[in-house]
Design a protein around this motif. Structure first.
Motif, short mmCIF file in Angstrom:
data_model
loop_
_atom_site.label_atom_id
_atom_site.label_comp_id
_atom_site.label_asym_id
_atom_site.label_seq_id
_atom_site.Cartn_x
_atom_site.Cartn_y
_atom_site.Cartn_z
N ASP A 89 1.05 -1.20 -0.07
CA ASP A 89 0.06 0.03 -0.08
C ASP A 89 0.91 1.27 0.11
O ASP A 89 0.26 2.35 -0.62
CB ASP A 89 -0.94 -0.02 1.19
CG ASP A 89 -0.33 -0.09 2.49
OD1 ASP A 89 0.57 -1.14 2.56
OD2 ASP A 89 -0.47 0.54 3.55
N LEU A 90 1.99 1.27 0.61
CA LEU A 90 2.97 2.41 0.61
C LEU A 90 3.32 2.86 -0.91
O LEU A 90 3.16 4.01 -1.19
CB LEU A 90 4.06 2.26 1.55
CG LEU A 90 3.88 2.15 2.80
CD1 LEU A 90 5.11 2.24 3.84
CD2 LEU A 90 2.93 3.66 3.14
N LEU A 91 3.81 1.92 -1.44
CA LEU A 91 4.18 2.29 -2.93
C LEU A 91 3.09 2.61 -3.85
O LEU A 91 3.21 3.59 -4.56
CB LEU A 91 5.04 1.36 -3.54
CG LEU A 91 5.97 1.28 -4.67
CD1 LEU A 91 6.82 2.65 -4.71
CD2 LEU A 91 6.58 0.26 -5.30
N ASN A 92 1.97 1.86 -3.54
CA ASN A 92 0.75 2.32 -4.42
C ASN A 92 0.51 3.63 -4.25
O ASN A 92 0.14 4.54 -4.83
CB ASN A 92 -0.23 1.25 -4.10
CG ASN A 92 -1.67 1.62 -4.73
OD1 ASN A 92 -1.49 2.28 -5.98
ND2 ASN A 92 -2.64 1.34 -4.14
N SER A 93 0.20 4.18 -2.93
CA SER A 93 0.06 5.67 -2.55
C SER A 93 1.10 6.55 -2.77
O SER A 93 0.55 7.78 -3.16
CB SER A 93 -0.21 5.72 -0.79
OG SER A 93 1.06 5.51 -0.28
N TRP A 94 2.04 6.14 -3.17
CA TRP A 94 3.32 7.21 -3.35
C TRP A 94 3.66 7.31 -4.97
O TRP A 94 3.33 8.58 -5.15
CB TRP A 94 4.66 6.56 -2.91
CG TRP A 94 5.83 7.18 -3.15
CD1 TRP A 94 6.98 7.03 -4.00
CD2 TRP A 94 6.16 8.38 -2.46
NE1 TRP A 94 7.78 8.21 -3.96
CE2 TRP A 94 7.46 9.03 -3.07
CE3 TRP A 94 5.61 9.25 -1.71
CZ2 TRP A 94 8.00 10.14 -2.50
CZ3 TRP A 94 6.05 10.40 -0.98
CH2 TRP A 94 7.35 10.90 -1.72
#
Length: 348
Positions: free
Chosen positions: A315-320
């Motif tokens: 989820d972190l890379l997706n939101s970034w």
């Protein structure tokens, strides 16, 4: 702070490697100037590395600009000269001594390449004011963690191999340069990358070679293992997306409850995986189906330095950078097998 950047020149270390060569081809297809560095060492057959470079040359005929230097990142002077000459907007550092098991018997190779070499890369970025450093970390840093899926916010203080320890050290070194010199650094923890042009020391290539030559495959932990297999094109897509958004300060960073993946410095850590772990036995079944042969399995205990399961929280890379992998394991193994059968057709 505006973290978006304009790019025309990118330097890639480890350019003849599995991930590096696939990345370079994709960058050239974006009509960028790409400078590649690789020492073409003999950790595995150099002929495969040179074949990858030949494929890059083919792409570069009609796309971008391509410059290649056969040097080691341990050679600080030559590395600094190249960075200074080309002044890249992004340096993507993929060169490293890879492999968990090899680190158990050849530790000095990891110290030189992964620690000394990475220090040279950091210095090159600092002295030449490179706007953004992206570097390869590894899912191996999660070590003995058993809380799945692995999250960047988990502590990773208990590595179970020297390879993992060097990758965790890279993250610490990068943070120091981000803090002291305001160098934006993005670390990407790769999860079991596979696909065409892969490394011969990794399971897909080892298993395919043995299956096609009617040799037993070593199945560790009696096959009771899971890996978050991530297809090469998905990995390349994630790296490229990060190129266009450099690491920035986390305005919400709380030093009393520090988030390991961000900082009050321009520093970020992201998982780059598939988030769908695959059981090893299913992985072998897919290889058997696509190669047209059954495997002879030699069931063995787990090896030192190995972990039973890996799974990436994404989820972190997706939101970034709005990243999501799109290649299923079924399609990925099909594409890998087609390439393997063609490239190695005279060896079985």
């Amino acid at each position: 702070m505006n973290s978006k950047i304009n790019i025309d020149t990118i330097l890639v270390t480890g350019a003849a490697g599995f991930i590096g060569s696939a990345l370079v081809k994709a960058l050239l297809e974006l009509n960028l100037k790409v400078i590649g560095i690789d020492n073409l060492n003999d950790y595995y057959c150099t002929s495969l590395k040179r074949s990858r470079l030949t494929e890059i040359e083919k792409v570069s005929i009609n796309n971008g600009e391509w410059f290649f230097y056969e040097i080691s990142i341990e050679d600080n002077k030559l590395l600094l000269d190249i960075i200074n000459t080309y002044n890249p907007q992004v340096l993507i550092h993929l060169a490293a001594q890879a492999g968990v098991r090899y680190s158990i018997t050849n530790p000095s190779a990891y110290i030189q390449s992964n620690l000394v070499g990475f220090a040279n890369v950091l210095e090159g970025c600092r002295q030449n004011k490179v706007p953004h450093l992206i570097y390869a970390s590894s899912s191996s840093v999660y070590g003995g963690n058993t809380n799945l899926p692995f999250s960047e916010e988990q502590a990773v203080n208990h590595p179970v191999s020297l390879y993992a320890a060097t990758k965790k050290s890279n993250e610490l070194m990068a943070h120091t340069y981000s803090h002291l010199y305001d160098l934006p650094t993005t670390g990407l923890r790769f999860f079991t990358v596979y696909g065409p042009w892969g490394r011969p020391d990794m399971a897909p290539m080892i298993f395919a070679r043995s299956i096609l030559n009617n040799e037993p495959i070593k199945v560790f932990n009696q096959g009771e293992m899971q890996r978050d297999f991530t297809y090469i094109d998905d990995v390349v897509e994630g790296i490229i997306r990060c190129c266009f958004k450099k690491a920035s300060i986390d305005d919400d960073f709380n030093p009393l409850i520090p988030n390991p993946s961000t900082s009050s410095a321009p520093f970020r850590i992201f998982n780059l995986g598939n988030s769908h772990p695959i059981h090893l036995t299913y992985f072998i079944e897919l290889l058997e189906m696509n190669l047209g042969k059954k495997a002879i399995k030699n069931l063995l205990p787990i090896q030192p330095g190995d972990v039973v399961s890996t799974a990436a929280r994404m989820d972190l890379l997706n939101s970034w950078v709005e990243y999501k992998p799109t290649t299923s394991i079924e399609n990925g193994i099909k594409l890998f097998s087609e390439w393997y059968l063609d490239y190695f057709k005279n060896t079985f």
